[in-house]
Design a protein around this motif. Structure first.
Motif, PDB file in Angstrom:
ATOM      1  N   MET A  96       0.837  -1.186   0.000  1.00  0.00           N
ATOM      2  CA  MET A  96       0.000   0.000   0.000  1.00  0.00           C
ATOM      3  C   MET A  96       0.882   1.250   0.000  1.00  0.00           C
ATOM      4  O   MET A  96       1.920   1.292   0.644  1.00  0.00           O
ATOM      5  N   THR A  97       0.440   2.260  -0.717  1.00  0.00           N
ATOM      6  CA  THR A  97       1.181   3.502  -0.814  1.00  0.00           C
ATOM      7  C   THR A  97       0.917   4.378   0.403  1.00  0.00           C
ATOM      8  O   THR A  97      -0.232   4.600   0.788  1.00  0.00           O
ATOM      9  N   HIS A  98       1.979   4.868   0.999  1.00  0.00           N
ATOM     10  CA  HIS A  98       1.888   5.781   2.137  1.00  0.00           C
ATOM     11  C   HIS A  98       1.528   7.171   1.607  1.00  0.00           C
ATOM     12  O   HIS A  98       2.197   7.693   0.720  1.00  0.00           O
ATOM     13  N   VAL A  99       0.452   7.786   2.137  1.00  0.00           N
ATOM     14  CA  VAL A  99       0.036   9.128   1.754  1.00  0.00           C
ATOM     15  C   VAL A  99       0.110  10.016   2.982  1.00  0.00           C
ATOM     16  O   VAL A  99      -0.357   9.641   4.049  1.00  0.00           O
ATOM     17  N   ARG A 100       0.698  11.197   2.798  1.00  0.00           N
ATOM     18  CA  ARG A 100       0.887  12.127   3.912  1.00  0.00           C
ATOM     19  C   ARG A 100       0.765  13.562   3.415  1.00  0.00           C
ATOM     20  O   ARG A 100       0.861  13.813   2.210  1.00  0.00           O
ATOM     21  N   PRO A 101       0.579  14.508   4.336  1.00  0.00           N
ATOM     22  CA  PRO A 101       0.590  15.912   3.926  1.00  0.00           C
ATOM     23  C   PRO A 101       1.985  16.308   3.438  1.00  0.00           C
ATOM     24  O   PRO A 101       3.002  15.831   3.958  1.00  0.00           O
ATOM     25  N   ALA A 102       2.037  17.180   2.476  1.00  0.00           N
ATOM     26  CA  ALA A 102       3.308  17.667   1.955  1.00  0.00           C
ATOM     27  C   ALA A 102       3.919  18.675   2.920  1.00  0.00           C
ATOM     28  O   ALA A 102       3.223  19.314   3.700  1.00  0.00           O
ATOM     29  N   THR A 103       5.221  18.802   2.840  1.00  0.00           N
ATOM     30  CA  THR A 103       5.954  19.821   3.597  1.00  0.00           C
ATOM     31  C   THR A 103       6.763  20.657   2.610  1.00  0.00           C
ATOM     32  O   THR A 103       6.954  20.262   1.448  1.00  0.00           O
ATOM     33  N   LEU A 104       7.261  21.784   3.075  1.00  0.00           N
ATOM     34  CA  LEU A 104       8.098  22.622   2.209  1.00  0.00           C
ATOM     35  C   LEU A 104       9.348  21.880   1.755  1.00  0.00           C
ATOM     36  O   LEU A 104       9.866  22.146   0.667  1.00  0.00           O
ATOM     37  N   ALA A 105       9.820  20.936   2.548  1.00  0.00           N
ATOM     38  CA  ALA A 105      11.001  20.152   2.159  1.00  0.00           C
ATOM     39  C   ALA A 105      10.722  19.290   0.922  1.00  0.00           C
ATOM     40  O   ALA A 105      11.651  18.904   0.214  1.00  0.00           O
ATOM     41  N   ASP A 106       9.457  19.013   0.635  1.00  0.00           N
ATOM     42  CA  ASP A 106       9.082  18.216  -0.537  1.00  0.00           C
ATOM     43  C   ASP A 106       9.104  19.035  -1.832  1.00  0.00           C
ATOM     44  O   ASP A 106       9.009  18.476  -2.920  1.00  0.00           O
ATOM     45  N   PRO A 118       2.726  22.921 -16.618  1.00  0.00           N
ATOM     46  CA  PRO A 118       2.966  23.036 -15.182  1.00  0.00           C
ATOM     47  C   PRO A 118       2.912  24.487 -14.715  1.00  0.00           C
ATOM     48  O   PRO A 118       3.314  25.395 -15.437  1.00  0.00           O
ATOM     49  N   GLN A 119       2.369  24.682 -13.523  1.00  0.00           N
ATOM     50  CA  GLN A 119       2.290  26.001 -12.909  1.00  0.00           C
ATOM     51  C   GLN A 119       2.954  25.945 -11.538  1.00  0.00           C
ATOM     52  O   GLN A 119       2.283  25.721 -10.522  1.00  0.00           O
ATOM     53  N   PRO A 120       4.275  26.128 -11.491  1.00  0.00           N
ATOM     54  CA  PRO A 120       4.994  26.038 -10.218  1.00  0.00           C
ATOM     55  C   PRO A 120       4.438  26.959  -9.142  1.00  0.00           C
ATOM     56  O   PRO A 120       4.418  26.598  -7.967  1.00  0.00           O
ATOM     57  N   SER A 121       3.949  28.140  -9.516  1.00  0.00           N
ATOM     58  CA  SER A 121       3.423  29.068  -8.508  1.00  0.00           C
ATOM     59  C   SER A 121       2.179  28.502  -7.825  1.00  0.00           C
ATOM     60  O   SER A 121       1.945  28.756  -6.640  1.00  0.00           O
ATOM     61  N   LEU A 122       1.377  27.738  -8.546  1.00  0.00           N
ATOM     62  CA  LEU A 122       0.195  27.108  -7.964  1.00  0.00           C
ATOM     63  C   LEU A 122       0.610  26.077  -6.914  1.00  0.00           C
ATOM     64  O   LEU A 122       0.066  26.047  -5.803  1.00  0.00           O
ATOM     65  N   LEU A 123       1.574  25.258  -7.243  1.00  0.00           N
ATOM     66  CA  LEU A 123       2.074  24.272  -6.288  1.00  0.00           C
ATOM     67  C   LEU A 123       2.703  24.957  -5.084  1.00  0.00           C
ATOM     68  O   LEU A 123       2.465  24.564  -3.942  1.00  0.00           O
ATOM     69  N   ASP A 124       3.471  26.008  -5.325  1.00  0.00           N
ATOM     70  CA  ASP A 124       4.104  26.738  -4.218  1.00  0.00           C
ATOM     71  C   ASP A 124       3.059  27.328  -3.274  1.00  0.00           C
ATOM     72  O   ASP A 124       3.220  27.273  -2.058  1.00  0.00           O
ATOM     73  N   ALA A 125       1.969  27.875  -3.828  1.00  0.00           N
ATOM     74  CA  ALA A 125       0.900  28.418  -2.984  1.00  0.00           C
ATOM     75  C   ALA A 125       0.284  27.319  -2.133  1.00  0.00           C
ATOM     76  O   ALA A 125       0.007  27.522  -0.951  1.00  0.00           O
ATOM     77  N   GLY A 126       0.085  26.151  -2.712  1.00  0.00           N
ATOM     78  CA  GLY A 126      -0.447  25.032  -1.951  1.00  0.00           C
ATOM     79  C   GLY A 126       0.463  24.625  -0.814  1.00  0.00           C
ATOM     80  O   GLY A 126       0.001  24.359   0.300  1.00  0.00           O
ATOM     81  N   LEU A 127       1.752  24.611  -1.080  1.00  0.00           N
ATOM     82  CA  LEU A 127       2.710  24.224  -0.040  1.00  0.00           C
ATOM     83  C   LEU A 127       2.784  25.250   1.088  1.00  0.00           C
ATOM     84  O   LEU A 127       3.137  24.906   2.212  1.00  0.00           O
ATOM     85  N   ARG A 150       7.185   8.182   1.168  1.00  0.00           N
ATOM     86  CA  ARG A 150       8.023   8.923   2.116  1.00  0.00           C
ATOM     87  C   ARG A 150       8.910   9.887   1.348  1.00  0.00           C
ATOM     88  O   ARG A 150       9.081  11.026   1.727  1.00  0.00           O
ATOM     89  N   GLU A 151       9.515   9.413   0.281  1.00  0.00           N
ATOM     90  CA  GLU A 151      10.168  10.273  -0.703  1.00  0.00           C
ATOM     91  C   GLU A 151       9.124  10.461  -1.793  1.00  0.00           C
ATOM     92  O   GLU A 151       8.650   9.473  -2.371  1.00  0.00           O
ATOM     93  N   PRO A 152       8.720  11.679  -2.086  1.00  0.00           N
ATOM     94  CA  PRO A 152       7.577  11.894  -2.979  1.00  0.00           C
ATOM     95  C   PRO A 152       7.702  11.212  -4.342  1.00  0.00           C
ATOM     96  O   PRO A 152       8.718  11.341  -5.023  1.00  0.00           O
ATOM     97  N   THR A 153       6.657  10.472  -4.680  1.00  0.00           N
ATOM     98  CA  THR A 153       6.551   9.858  -6.006  1.00  0.00           C
ATOM     99  C   THR A 153       5.322  10.391  -6.740  1.00  0.00           C
ATOM    100  O   THR A 153       5.114  10.079  -7.900  1.00  0.00           O
ATOM    101  N   GLY A 154       4.523  11.183  -6.058  1.00  0.00           N
ATOM    102  CA  GLY A 154       3.342  11.793  -6.648  1.00  0.00           C
ATOM    103  C   GLY A 154       2.716  12.742  -5.649  1.00  0.00           C
ATOM    104  O   GLY A 154       3.100  12.759  -4.479  1.00  0.00           O
ATOM    105  N   TYR A 155       1.767  13.554  -6.145  1.00  0.00           N
ATOM    106  CA  TYR A 155       1.091  14.487  -5.246  1.00  0.00           C
ATOM    107  C   TYR A 155      -0.297  14.815  -5.788  1.00  0.00           C
ATOM    108  O   TYR A 155      -0.585  14.645  -6.971  1.00  0.00           O
ATOM    109  N   ALA A 156      -1.140  15.297  -4.902  1.00  0.00           N
ATOM    110  CA  ALA A 156      -2.466  15.804  -5.249  1.00  0.00           C
ATOM    111  C   ALA A 156      -2.589  17.190  -4.635  1.00  0.00           C
ATOM    112  O   ALA A 156      -2.200  17.399  -3.478  1.00  0.00           O
TER     113      ALA A 156
END
Length: 143
Positions: A1-11, A26-35, A46-52
Motif C-alpha cells: 500500500m502507498t503511504h500518503v501524507r501531507p506535503a511539507t516545504l522540504a518536498d 505546469p504552474q509552479p506558482s500554484l504548487l508553491d501556494a499550496g505548499l 516517504r520520498e515523494p513519487t506523486g502528489y495531489a
C-alpha cells in the motif's frame, strides 16, 4: 500500500520535478501556494513519487494530481485520490476532452461528466467531472 501524507516545504524540489515531468502546462506558482498552506497537498511515498493539490471545500477542486513517470501504474494516483475523497464532500476537476485515460481513471473513482468546456485549454476542449458525496455517508461524517 502507498503511504500518503501531507506535503511539507522540504518536498518542494521533488514535487516541482514531478509536476514538470507530468503536466502539459505546469504552474509552479500554484504548487508553491499550496505548499504555503493555501491548499491541501498530499504526497505519495516517504520520498515523494506523486502528489495531489486540492483547493477549497463545497466542492473541493482537484487542481492537480501527478505521479512521477517511473512510478505510474502502481496505485499511487488512486491512493492519493482516495485519501482526498475520504475527507468527504463534493469534488470537481477538469480534464482534457481527448484524454481518455484520465477520464476513465476518474470515472473508476466515482466521477461523472458534468459538462463539456469548448476551448477551455489553449489547444483543446475540456471536460468538467464531478463526484457528489454519498448522502448517507456524508451526513454521518458531518454528525
Amino acid at each position: 500500500m502507498t503511504h500518503v501524507r501531507p506535503a511539507t516545504l522540504a518536498d518542494r524540489p521533488a514535487l516541482r520535478a514531478i509536476q514538470a515531468a507530468s503536466l502539459d502546462s505546469p504552474q509552479p506558482s500554484l504548487l508553491d501556494a499550496g505548499l504555503r498552506g493555501a491548499a491541501t497537498v498530499l504526497v505519495a511515498g516517504r520520498e515523494p513519487t506523486g502528489y495531489a493539490l486540492a483547493v477549497g471545500r463545497r466542492p473541493t477542486d482537484l487542481v492537480e494530481l501527478a505521479v512521477a513517470p517511473d512510478h505510474r501504474n502502481a496505485g499511487r494516483g488512486s491512493a492519493l485520490l482516495e485519501s482526498l475523497l475520504a475527507r468527504g464532500g463534493a469534488f470537481r476537476l477538469t480534464v482534457r476532452a481527448d484524454d481518455e485515460r484520465a477520464r476513465r481513471f476518474y470515472e473508476r473513482h466515482g466521477f461523472r461528466l458534468e459538462k463539456s468546456l469548448p476551448g477551455y485549454y489553449d489547444d483543446g476542449d475540456g471536460l468538467r467531472l464531478v463526484r457528489q458525496p454519498d448522502s448517507a455517508s456524508d451526513d454521518a461524517a458531518e454528525s
